[in-house]
Design an enzyme around this catalytic site. Structure first.
Site, PDB file in Angstrom:
ATOM      1  N   LYS A 265       2.470  -5.991  -3.630  1.00 43.79           N
ATOM      2  CA  LYS A 265       1.653  -7.187  -3.856  1.00 43.79           C
ATOM      3  C   LYS A 265       0.949  -7.104  -5.213  1.00 43.79           C
ATOM      4  O   LYS A 265       0.952  -8.039  -5.984  1.00 43.79           O
ATOM      5  CB  LYS A 265       0.634  -7.324  -2.718  1.00 43.79           C
ATOM      6  CG  LYS A 265      -0.241  -8.555  -2.819  1.00 43.79           C
ATOM      7  CD  LYS A 265      -1.097  -8.734  -1.577  1.00 43.79           C
ATOM      8  CE  LYS A 265      -2.081  -9.881  -1.792  1.00 43.79           C
ATOM      9  NZ  LYS A 265      -2.925 -10.131  -0.625  1.00 43.79           N
TER      10      LYS A 265
ATOM     11  N   GLU B  20       1.801   5.106  -5.502  1.00 45.83           N
ATOM     12  CA  GLU B  20       3.003   5.657  -4.877  1.00 45.83           C
ATOM     13  C   GLU B  20       4.241   4.846  -5.266  1.00 45.83           C
ATOM     14  O   GLU B  20       5.296   5.389  -5.622  1.00 45.83           O
ATOM     15  CB  GLU B  20       2.876   5.644  -3.351  1.00 45.83           C
ATOM     16  CG  GLU B  20       1.775   6.525  -2.786  1.00 45.83           C
ATOM     17  CD  GLU B  20       0.488   5.761  -2.518  1.00 45.83           C
ATOM     18  OE1 GLU B  20       0.121   4.886  -3.343  1.00 45.83           O
ATOM     19  OE2 GLU B  20      -0.160   6.039  -1.494  1.00 45.83           O
TER      20      GLU B  20
ATOM     21  N   GLY C 287      -1.149  -8.073   2.667  1.00 46.59           N
ATOM     22  CA  GLY C 287      -0.030  -7.130   2.652  1.00 46.59           C
ATOM     23  C   GLY C 287       0.528  -6.868   4.045  1.00 46.59           C
ATOM     24  O   GLY C 287       1.738  -6.887   4.269  1.00 46.59           O
ATOM     25  N   ARG C 288      -0.346  -6.649   5.018  1.00 41.74           N
ATOM     26  CA  ARG C 288       0.115  -6.292   6.372  1.00 41.74           C
ATOM     27  C   ARG C 288       0.618  -7.500   7.159  1.00 41.74           C
ATOM     28  O   ARG C 288       1.054  -7.351   8.294  1.00 41.74           O
ATOM     29  CB  ARG C 288      -0.997  -5.547   7.119  1.00 41.74           C
ATOM     30  CG  ARG C 288      -2.333  -6.268   7.143  1.00 41.74           C
ATOM     31  CD  ARG C 288      -3.460  -5.332   7.568  1.00 41.74           C
ATOM     32  NE  ARG C 288      -4.774  -5.963   7.484  1.00 41.74           N
ATOM     33  CZ  ARG C 288      -5.540  -5.971   6.401  1.00 41.74           C
ATOM     34  NH1 ARG C 288      -5.131  -5.396   5.298  1.00 41.74           N
ATOM     35  NH2 ARG C 288      -6.728  -6.555   6.415  1.00 41.74           N
TER      36      ARG C 288
ATOM     37  N   GLU D  97      -6.030  -1.560   9.981  1.00 39.51           N
ATOM     38  CA  GLU D  97      -6.497  -1.936   8.646  1.00 39.51           C
ATOM     39  C   GLU D  97      -7.221  -3.278   8.708  1.00 39.51           C
ATOM     40  O   GLU D  97      -8.107  -3.553   7.905  1.00 39.51           O
ATOM     41  CB  GLU D  97      -5.318  -1.994   7.650  1.00 39.51           C
ATOM     42  CG  GLU D  97      -5.765  -2.070   6.202  1.00 39.51           C
ATOM     43  CD  GLU D  97      -4.643  -1.829   5.193  1.00 39.51           C
ATOM     44  OE1 GLU D  97      -4.364  -0.661   4.842  1.00 39.51           O
ATOM     45  OE2 GLU D  97      -4.012  -2.805   4.771  1.00 39.51           O
TER      46      GLU D  97
ATOM     47  N   HIS E 124       7.935  11.708  28.233  1.00 39.22           N
ATOM     48  CA  HIS E 124       8.077  13.163  28.177  1.00 39.22           C
ATOM     49  C   HIS E 124       7.162  13.765  27.115  1.00 39.22           C
ATOM     50  O   HIS E 124       7.347  14.907  26.706  1.00 39.22           O
ATOM     51  CB  HIS E 124       9.538  13.530  27.903  1.00 39.22           C
ATOM     52  CG  HIS E 124      10.455  12.985  28.959  1.00 39.22           C
ATOM     53  ND1 HIS E 124      10.762  13.676  30.097  1.00 39.22           N
ATOM     54  CD2 HIS E 124      11.067  11.779  29.074  1.00 39.22           C
ATOM     55  CE1 HIS E 124      11.563  12.940  30.860  1.00 39.22           C
ATOM     56  NE2 HIS E 124      11.756  11.781  30.258  1.00 39.22           N
TER      57      HIS E 124
ATOM     58  N   LYS F  80      -8.435   5.689  -2.882  1.00 38.24           N
ATOM     59  CA  LYS F  80      -7.572   5.414  -4.046  1.00 38.24           C
ATOM     60  C   LYS F  80      -8.275   5.835  -5.337  1.00 38.24           C
ATOM     61  O   LYS F  80      -7.665   6.453  -6.218  1.00 38.24           O
ATOM     62  CB  LYS F  80      -7.243   3.918  -4.115  1.00 38.24           C
ATOM     63  CG  LYS F  80      -6.229   3.442  -3.080  1.00 38.24           C
ATOM     64  CD  LYS F  80      -5.896   1.971  -3.327  1.00 38.24           C
ATOM     65  CE  LYS F  80      -5.049   1.399  -2.214  1.00 38.24           C
ATOM     66  NZ  LYS F  80      -4.845  -0.053  -2.334  1.00 38.24           N
TER      67      LYS F  80
HETATM   68  O1  F6P Z   1      -3.176   0.521   2.273  1.00 34.31           O
HETATM   69  C1  F6P Z   1      -3.852  -0.245   1.357  1.00 34.31           C
HETATM   70  C2  F6P Z   1      -3.004  -1.368   0.814  1.00 34.31           C
HETATM   71  O2  F6P Z   1      -3.761  -2.087  -0.101  1.00 34.31           O
HETATM   72  C3  F6P Z   1      -2.433  -2.264   1.891  1.00 34.31           C
HETATM   73  O3  F6P Z   1      -3.297  -3.264   2.279  1.00 34.31           O
HETATM   74  C4  F6P Z   1      -1.170  -2.734   1.270  1.00 34.31           C
HETATM   75  O4  F6P Z   1      -0.279  -3.212   2.237  1.00 34.31           O
HETATM   76  C5  F6P Z   1      -0.688  -1.476   0.604  1.00 34.31           C
HETATM   77  O5  F6P Z   1      -1.867  -0.849   0.130  1.00 34.31           O
HETATM   78  C6  F6P Z   1       0.306  -1.659  -0.497  1.00 34.31           C
HETATM   79  O6  F6P Z   1      -0.175  -2.476  -1.523  1.00 34.31           O
HETATM   80  P1  F6P Z   1       0.791  -3.164  -2.557  1.00 34.31           P
HETATM   81  O7  F6P Z   1       1.715  -4.076  -1.798  1.00 34.31           O
HETATM   82  O8  F6P Z   1      -0.099  -3.921  -3.502  1.00 34.31           O
HETATM   83  O9  F6P Z   1       1.560  -2.093  -3.265  1.00 34.31           O
END
Ligand code: F6P
Length: 543
Positions: A205, A211, A265-266, A351, A382, A510
């Site tokens: 987003k 990462e 995002g979620r 979240e 199990h 972060k």
């Molecule tokens: O986990 C934190 C967050 O901001 C989420 O809300 C989001 O889904 C994720 O990091 C990834 O963010 P992006 O889509 O901006 O890389």
């Protein structure tokens, strides 16, 4: 005490909870032959049996009165009206627009959004068809057989879960998902792929997530080392709200698929974040997924609260957690294909609702969001079901059971369904000392040996669960199921008077990750870190 916990509706629920211990689920069923039929609801082919929850008509009425007090109907209407309900980020909340038909006429913060939503969906479908047909090929002229989605959090859990739910091993092209900054994941995926036949979809987003940027850079290096810089244009697509940043990464403008700040995002698997699925499952099935979610949206928007599936599920969760003292919420899908469902739901629910201030910033005097966890049945039986049956703590369960198999050894499916139904019955019924004594006597035990064995074999029962039956795990019903849980999460936020759509709690980690990364690199800023972290860094450097 806050105004909320002091309210008449909250206090009525507290009073009802005091009486809960006096009557068990077994007694409730015995005294009400119609209970199973009455405490059930259905929508979009999904059948919810909540008769094994510790509720009755007076508790349900009190919960519905509480929902009225919290203006749940108005809250739902405000979301569909595109009001700025995510106040701390100044945004509307529009995932329902992502699966609405072209003529739905929805607006977000006053602006029409349906044309842009369908423009992107159409572009995604055209791109997907071109790849699937071979009209779009890689830099060396080969067909693209593998799509690698690089993203994390909401840019990973949803699409990965949908792929697992709807694909099978013969699916071509194949989709792969890389999220973790641990290079073990990307290298394992790339190790099995041919650069000439691989498309990367970088999904973020913000397009700044550490990462994702690290993995996207490494993927780009892997590709260009084999095929040269010019190959990026044919082997990379980008999905983001930040078009310019995606283009600055080197992705061709035609391969950038946008979504908007009013998509959390979620809540984004329905948007261009689903591009890998649109390509690998095909536009037809992706649109069926959207249709299932839209059907659930319509149910949620238009059905009275007492028959409204997401509202009922939220009210029951609220009752279990805030009044019966449940320790957590367990999700048990009896479907191997839903093995990623719990992971997706963990981000969605925790979240969204893991908060401790209300919408006005005041500290809450009640907890929100129990830990949500689980695994697929029958494996879970199990692993942790022992605890669900016999620990002192209460862990309500949602059993999710597709009635018909889609593929794969259909003759085993009755075993799967039977196990799910049996577990919910066992949690509810339990087994008392008299039953155990009779059973053990029949097996020949007697005297002190028999008496000593009894307490270990007693099940208290009276443990609440809901059972959600799906006709089958097809795209439509997976869409409806996911939308059901999205709306359950939103209704819970209304009951708790919190904002489900921000996530400030992830920011500090972060920020500190950046500080620690710098400290690990050139040593700058070490002194600003706490003593424990400094000591750990010294250890890291020493190895
Ligand atoms: O986990 C934190 C967050 O901001 C989420 O809300 C989001 O889904 C994720 O990091 C990834 O963010 P992006 O889509 O901006 O890389």
């Amino acid at each position: 005490m806050s105004a909320l916990t002091e309210s008449a509706a909250w206090r009525a629920l507290t009073q009802l909870a005091l009486a809960d211990a006096a009557v068990s689920l077994n007694q409730r069923f015995a005294s009400d032959p119609d209970r199973a039929r009455r405490l059930a609801a259905e929508a979009c082919g999904l059948y919810l049996d909540y008769s094994k929850q510790r509720v009755d008509d007076s508790i349900l009425s009190a919960l519905l009165a509480y929902a009225d007090q919290q203006q749940v109907s108005a809250g739902i209407a405000r979301m569909f009206a595109g009001d700025v309900i995510n106040a701390t980020e100044g945004r509307a909340v529009g995932h329902v627009a992502l699966r609405a038909p072209r003529d739905a006429g929805l607006t977000m913060a006053g602006a029409p959004v349906m044309p842009a939503v369908h423009d992107v969906l159409d572009r995604m479908a055209t791109f997907a068809d071109a790849i699937r047909s071979g009209a779009w090929r890689g830099a060396t002229g080969e067909m693209l057989t593998d799509i690698v989605n690089i993203g994390i959090g909401g840019s990973d859990f949803g699409p990965r879960m949908v792929w697992d739910a709807l694909s099978d091993p013969t699916n071509r092209p194949r989709a792969h998902f890389v999220a973790n900054v641990d290079g073990a994941q990307l290298s394992a995926v790339l190790g099995a792929l041919d650069p000439a036949r691989t498309l990367f979809v970088v999904t973020s987003k913000t397009f700044t997530t550490q990462e994702t940027m690290a993995n996207a850079g490494a993927a780009r290096h892997w590709l260009t080392a084999a095929l040269g810089e010019a190959a990026v244009a044919r082997h990379f697509a980008g999905v983001s709200t930040a078009r310019q940043t995606v283009e600055a990464f080197g992705i061709a403008p035609a391969n950038v698929f946008e979504f908007w700040d009013w998509v959390g995002g979620r809540y984004s698997l329905w948007s261009a974040v689903g591009l890998a699925n649109m390509i690998a499952l095909g536009p037809g099935r992706f649109r069926e997924l959207l249709a299932g979610a839209h059907a659930m949206d319509e149910h949620f928007r238009r059905t009275p609260l007492a028959q409204n599936l997401p509202v009922l599920m939220a009210l029951i969760a609220f009752w279990n957690y805030n009044f019966l003292g449940a320790s957590s919420q367990v999700i048990a899908p009896y479907a191997q294909r839903l093995r990623r469902f719990v992971g997706w739901l963990q981000q969605l629910e925790m979240e969204s609702n893991g908060k401790s201030v209300n919408r006005d910033g005041q500290t809450l005097d009640y907890p929100t969001t129990p830990a949500l966890w689980g695994d697929v049945g029958t494996n879970a039986q199990h692993a942790f079901f022992q605890m669900l049956h016999q620990s002192a703590a209460l862990h309500p369960v949602d059993f999710i059971i597709p009635v018909k198999p889609v593929r794969g050894l259909p003759e085993q499916h009755p075993l799967l369904v039977a196990n799910g139904l049996a577990q919910s019955a066992a949690l509810m019924r339990g087994k008392d000392a008299e039953q155990v004594r009779a059973e053990l006597s029949r097996q020949g035990l007697s005297g002190a040996t028999l008496e000593a064995a009894i307490p270990h074999r007693v099940f208290s029962g009276n443990r609440p669960s809901s059972t959600l039956l799906l006709p089958q795990l097809d795209a439509f019903h997976v869409g409806a199921l996911c939308a059901l849980y999205e709306h359950r999460t939103f209704v819970l936020s209304l009951l708790w008077n919190i904002n489900a759509f921000d996530q400030w709690g992830v920011e500090l980690g972060k920020q500190l990750a950046q500080q620690v990364t710098m400290a690990m690199g050139d040593g700058s800023g070490v002194a600003a870190l706490d003593a424990s972290t400094q000591q750990l860094l010294e250890r890291v450097h020493a190895r």
